[in-house]
Design an enzyme around this catalytic site. Sequence first.
Site, PDB file in Angstrom:
ATOM      1  N   ARG A  18      17.133 101.542  46.154  1.00  0.00           N
ATOM      2  CA  ARG A  18      17.585 100.198  45.758  1.00  0.00           C
ATOM      3  C   ARG A  18      19.065 100.207  45.386  1.00  0.00           C
ATOM      4  O   ARG A  18      19.797  99.275  45.710  1.00  0.00           O
ATOM      5  CB  ARG A  18      16.752  99.658  44.596  1.00  0.00           C
ATOM      6  CG  ARG A  18      15.335  99.273  45.007  1.00  0.00           C
ATOM      7  CD  ARG A  18      14.508  98.885  43.813  1.00  0.00           C
ATOM      8  NE  ARG A  18      14.467 100.012  42.887  1.00  0.00           N
ATOM      9  CZ  ARG A  18      14.239  99.916  41.583  1.00  0.00           C
ATOM     10  NH1 ARG A  18      14.022  98.746  41.038  1.00  0.00           N
ATOM     11  NH2 ARG A  18      14.207 100.980  40.824  1.00  0.00           N
ATOM     12  N   ASN A  36      11.333  96.991  44.065  1.00  0.00           N
ATOM     13  CA  ASN A  36      10.183  97.788  44.469  1.00  0.00           C
ATOM     14  C   ASN A  36       8.949  96.898  44.471  1.00  0.00           C
ATOM     15  O   ASN A  36       8.787  96.048  43.595  1.00  0.00           O
ATOM     16  CB  ASN A  36       9.942  98.932  43.488  1.00  0.00           C
ATOM     17  CG  ASN A  36      10.916 100.078  43.669  1.00  0.00           C
ATOM     18  OD1 ASN A  36      11.568 100.191  44.697  1.00  0.00           O
ATOM     19  ND2 ASN A  36      11.020 100.922  42.667  1.00  0.00           N
TER      20      ASN A  36
END
Length: 90
Positions: A18, A36
Amino acid sequence: MLQLQIVVSGRVQGVGYRYFTQMKATQLQITGWTKNRSDGKVEIIATGSKENLDLFIEEIRKGNPFSTVDQIEINQLDNIEKYQSFMIKY
């Protein structure tokens, strides 16, 4: 401007994916977010020019050195939400 929903599967959680995504988006002037998902995938909403989004997809397909990208699903969204930056959602 285009807005895409991108779902990335593979080894993409717990490996800095990320943060890598956020760094690439910022470099390419793409706004939106990444998070996520509970199914082990990473979801991304990315807004930008077609040219920059193509470059972004190319980069996130490669991933960072710790990730392994198995598959990317891309859907173009009709209703474009505006974002000021690219953030990581928790």
